[in-house]
Design a protein around this motif. Structure first.
Motif, PDB file in Angstrom:
ATOM      1  N   TRP A 206       1.066  -1.058  -0.014  1.00 57.97           N
ATOM      2  CA  TRP A 206      -0.097   0.058   0.040  1.00 57.97           C
ATOM      3  C   TRP A 206       1.012   1.319  -0.038  1.00 57.97           C
ATOM      4  O   TRP A 206       1.777   1.475   0.839  1.00 57.97           O
ATOM      5  CB  TRP A 206      -0.771   0.205   1.252  1.00 57.97           C
ATOM      6  CG  TRP A 206      -1.996  -0.739   1.179  1.00 57.97           C
ATOM      7  CD1 TRP A 206      -2.079  -2.238   1.694  1.00 57.97           C
ATOM      8  CD2 TRP A 206      -3.341  -0.500   0.484  1.00 57.97           C
ATOM      9  NE1 TRP A 206      -3.458  -2.692   1.264  1.00 57.97           N
ATOM     10  CE2 TRP A 206      -4.189  -1.698   0.818  1.00 57.97           C
ATOM     11  CE3 TRP A 206      -3.734   0.457  -0.430  1.00 57.97           C
ATOM     12  CZ2 TRP A 206      -5.305  -1.943   0.264  1.00 57.97           C
ATOM     13  CZ3 TRP A 206      -5.111   0.295  -0.645  1.00 57.97           C
ATOM     14  CH2 TRP A 206      -5.824  -0.724  -0.616  1.00 57.97           C
TER      15      TRP A 206
ATOM     16  N   TYR B  94       6.233  -2.044   7.688  1.00 57.51           N
ATOM     17  CA  TYR B  94       5.251  -0.762   7.834  1.00 57.51           C
ATOM     18  C   TYR B  94       6.409   0.284   7.882  1.00 57.51           C
ATOM     19  O   TYR B  94       7.309   0.439   8.539  1.00 57.51           O
ATOM     20  CB  TYR B  94       4.254  -0.741   9.075  1.00 57.51           C
ATOM     21  CG  TYR B  94       3.341  -1.686   9.233  1.00 57.51           C
ATOM     22  CD1 TYR B  94       3.797  -2.838   9.925  1.00 57.51           C
ATOM     23  CD2 TYR B  94       2.171  -1.362   8.738  1.00 57.51           C
ATOM     24  CE1 TYR B  94       2.645  -3.994  10.061  1.00 57.51           C
ATOM     25  CE2 TYR B  94       1.067  -2.423   9.075  1.00 57.51           C
ATOM     26  CZ  TYR B  94       1.470  -3.832   9.180  1.00 57.51           C
ATOM     27  OH  TYR B  94       0.364  -4.774   9.445  1.00 57.51           O
TER      28      TYR B  94
ATOM     29  N   PHE C 189      -1.876   1.316  11.402  1.00 58.40           N
ATOM     30  CA  PHE C 189      -2.444   0.762  10.338  1.00 58.40           C
ATOM     31  C   PHE C 189      -1.968  -0.942  10.421  1.00 58.40           C
ATOM     32  O   PHE C 189      -1.092  -1.290  11.136  1.00 58.40           O
ATOM     33  CB  PHE C 189      -1.682   1.170   9.237  1.00 58.40           C
ATOM     34  CG  PHE C 189      -2.027   2.607   8.988  1.00 58.40           C
ATOM     35  CD1 PHE C 189      -2.730   3.557   9.740  1.00 58.40           C
ATOM     36  CD2 PHE C 189      -1.444   3.095   7.665  1.00 58.40           C
ATOM     37  CE1 PHE C 189      -3.042   4.530   9.298  1.00 58.40           C
ATOM     38  CE2 PHE C 189      -1.680   4.449   7.450  1.00 58.40           C
ATOM     39  CZ  PHE C 189      -2.460   5.332   8.070  1.00 58.40           C
TER      40      PHE C 189
ATOM     41  N   ILE D 198      -1.907  -4.184   7.541  1.00 59.28           N
ATOM     42  CA  ILE D 198      -1.908  -4.783   6.358  1.00 59.28           C
ATOM     43  C   ILE D 198      -2.358  -6.341   6.502  1.00 59.28           C
ATOM     44  O   ILE D 198      -1.952  -6.904   7.449  1.00 59.28           O
ATOM     45  CB  ILE D 198      -1.017  -4.528   5.346  1.00 59.28           C
ATOM     46  CG1 ILE D 198      -1.204  -4.926   4.152  1.00 59.28           C
ATOM     47  CG2 ILE D 198       0.481  -5.274   6.124  1.00 59.28           C
ATOM     48  CD1 ILE D 198      -0.013  -4.558   3.251  1.00 59.28           C
TER      49      ILE D 198
ATOM     50  N   LEU E 108      -5.944  -2.829   4.239  1.00 60.68           N
ATOM     51  CA  LEU E 108      -5.291  -1.685   4.845  1.00 60.68           C
ATOM     52  C   LEU E 108      -6.425  -1.319   5.938  1.00 60.68           C
ATOM     53  O   LEU E 108      -7.010  -0.465   5.689  1.00 60.68           O
ATOM     54  CB  LEU E 108      -4.704  -0.936   3.975  1.00 60.68           C
ATOM     55  CG  LEU E 108      -3.800   0.140   4.927  1.00 60.68           C
ATOM     56  CD1 LEU E 108      -2.480  -0.705   5.608  1.00 60.68           C
ATOM     57  CD2 LEU E 108      -3.256   1.397   4.207  1.00 60.68           C
TER      58      LEU E 108
ATOM     59  N   CYS F  43      -2.842   0.439  -4.051  1.00 62.70           N
ATOM     60  CA  CYS F  43      -2.209  -0.799  -3.877  1.00 62.70           C
ATOM     61  C   CYS F  43      -1.295  -1.253  -4.884  1.00 62.70           C
ATOM     62  O   CYS F  43      -1.861  -0.818  -6.145  1.00 62.70           O
ATOM     63  CB  CYS F  43      -3.145  -1.978  -3.450  1.00 62.70           C
ATOM     64  SG  CYS F  43      -4.391  -2.403  -4.814  1.00 62.70           S
TER      65      CYS F  43
END
Length: 124
Positions: A36, A60, A68, A70, A81, A96
């Motif tokens: 993302w 991340y 967040f 994923i 997400l 994405c």
């Protein structure tokens, strides 16, 4: 190459949550590392989070850690997400991206497949 379609963006207030989805068409979704990215107005596209093909590894950016998450459901050909505690600086178009058999990479040019993006706007 898979085709990717994002959804789930919107206008929210600071502190709210959103869950973005990225649905892939095509075969063998499970071999794609997914990422993302987001692009704020006037800024370059930047990595937010990535996940390996089997979902066993995630990564991340510092701004996303702790807020967040994923994930992916290979049976549904979909990556997600989950974004919590949103801040105005999270505003941007979220994309994405996928790359076959790839490691989780933060560079835009490491991913060959891209969606069209979904707008996330966080008001203060």
């Amino acid at each position: 190459q898979v085709q990717l379609v994002e959804s789930g963006g919107g206008l929210v207030q600071a502190g709210d949550s959103l869950k973005l989805s990225c649905e892939a068409s095509g075969r063998f979704f499970q071999i794609y590392t997914m990422g993302w990215f987001r692009q704020a107005p006037g800024k370059e596209r930047e990595f937010v989070a990535g996940i390996s093909g089997n979902g066993g590894n995630t990564y991340y950016t510092d701004s996303a850690k702790g807020r967040f998450t994923i994930s992916r459901d290979n049976a549904k050909n979909t990556a997600y997400l989950q974004m919590n505690s949103l801040k105005p600086e999270d505003t941007g178009v979220y994309y994405c991206a996928g790359e076959r058999y790839g490691l989780i990479r933060v560079q835009v040019n490491a991913y060959a497949a891209w969606g069209q993006g979904t707008q996330v706007t966080v008001s203060s």
